[in-house]
Scaffold this active site. Structure first.
Site: not given
Length: 424
Positions: A31, A312
């Site tokens: 997502g 990340k």
């Protein structure tokens, strides 16, 4: 309630690996956008290794399983309204792969105005000025969305029993046959409905959610739920030694049962945000692992650090692009040439935050096999075939620039000031 991985592994592999694998579905949480790394579109489409994206590597891993064991393990992507369209366009390129790919969308919730506590959205449309008014409500939404999409029933109808859920940016989250065997052949005959993979904390993971035991059940505690006065205690590596990798193994039948009974109870995380126009809003989110307390006979498994390799930031990207890892059938494994099993600590400064800036600053990825710690700050570029060893700190002050020349070997060095070497 938390078992060491060695104990799970010691039980060995099932005689019938294929039939066990045929009951598995791999679910990736897809997502998120690549905005934190300066990219537009889904994060899963960022190139991480030899032009391969997160999604490419995932498909390669599952295809390798299906070919090796002659199985039919499908891939399911939980998209958000932010990533759905772009992801679906790219899926056509896998039409000849030996992996069935399904997608479903997580929900779309209205952001709440912090002052009035009313929805920011004027109506249910998602266009124009209204796009900022909506958000995907965290990955805890997987249970309801999966069920509502009809895909859960379809997969149960095909004889699937467990899903392996993980973040698409965790390159360590590959299908583990030992854990799957433990689920399919429980040692005490009592089926385990939920497994959370946890791993030992290092200084880099002090914010990770942890497992606690409360009223005889396992619970996930996230940093966002901890009162300010206790945050330091929560971050303590000696008090809370493990954290949640978000690699989860969950029984499909249990999800269906709990969803139909409306019995999945997850704490709500309040996430304050400020929109571009300066409006303060609240997002209410849930975490997929928080449902652990609603399932029967749940278990934590303390897995090796290699199963947690999230990307990340560009600092993480540097690690996975380097010679610290070798790539085989979509899976990254730590190079045998590295003497310590630990990953170096890498901190790249703000000049490297965006992927395109980061790529421009490395003519080639340095040799990092013997690196322990790297800090880079300011306007720094790296020539070809640079080698970094031990602890290396490179700081270009404001207005200065440092060019590390091609072929340089930096071992336990601090480089600062202004360094523009034109010839080697």
């Amino acid at each position: 309630m938390i078992q060491p991985y060695e104990k799970i592994k010691a039980r060995g592999l099932p005689d019938n690996i294929s039939s066990v694998l045929n009951k598995l579905v791999v679910v990736k949480l897809n997502g998120g956008l690549g905005t934190s790394m300066g990219c537009k579109g889904p994060k899963s489409l960022i190139g991480v290794r030899n032009e391969n994206t997160f999604l490419d590597l995932t498909v390669q891993q599952i295809e390798h399983l299906n070919k090796t064991y002659n199985t039919d393990v499908p891939l399911v992507l939980m998209n958000s309204f932010n990533t759905d369209e772009d992801t679906k366009k790219i899926l056509q390129k896998y039409s000849h792969c030996r992996v069935k790919i399904y997608t479903f969308n997580q929900s779309r919730y209205p952001r709440i105005n912090k002052e009035s506590l009313l929805p920011v959205a004027k109506d249910v449309s998602y266009s124009g000025e209204n796009t900022e008014a909506w958000y995907p409500p965290g990955h805890g939404d997987i249970y309801a969305s999966f069920y509502n999409s009809g895909l859960l029933d379809t997969l149960i109808g095909e004889g699937k029993e467990y899903i392996f859920v993980s973040n698409i940016d965790n390159l360590g989250a590959t299908v583990d046959l030992y854990i799957l065997n433990h689920l399919m052949n429980p040692p005490n005959g009592k089926p385990c409905e939920f497994v959370m993979e946890v791993t030992n904390k290092t200084r880099a993971d002090v914010k990770g959610g942890t497992l606690t035991q409360y009223e005889g059940k396992l619970r996930l505690v996230e940093i966002a739920q901890v009162p300010k006065a206790h945050v330091d205690e929560f971050k303590s590596v000696s008090k809370f030694k493990i954290f949640n990798t978000n690699n989860l193994w969950i029984s499909l039948a249990a999800v269906k049962r709990l969803q139909e009974q409306n019995a999945i109870d997850m704490e709500i995380i309040v996430n304050p945000k400020t929109l571009d126009g300066g409006l303060n809003v609240i997002q209410l989110e849930t975490a997929v692992g928080a449902a652990i307390k609603s399932f029967e006979n749940s278990l934590g498994i303390n897995v090796p650090r290699s199963r947690f390799l999230p990307v990340k930031t560009t600092s993480d990207l540097l690690l996975v692009m380097s010679n610290l890892y070798s790539l085989n059938a979509g899976s990254l494994t730590m190079s045998e040439k590295r003497e310590f099993p630990t990953v170096p600590l890498v901190k790249l400064g703000s000049s490297f935050t965006k992927v395109q800036d980061y790529l421009r600053r490395f003519e080639s990825i340095p040799d990092m096999l013997e690196l322990d710690h790297l800090t880079v700050s300011g306007d720094v570029t790296f020539g070809k075939n640079v080698s970094l060893k031990g602890t290396v700190i490179i700081i270009a002050n404001h207005g200065d620039r440092i060019d590390i020349p091609p072929g340089a070997v930096l071992e336990n060095k601090i480089v600062s000031g202004n360094l523009r070497i034109l010839d080697h």
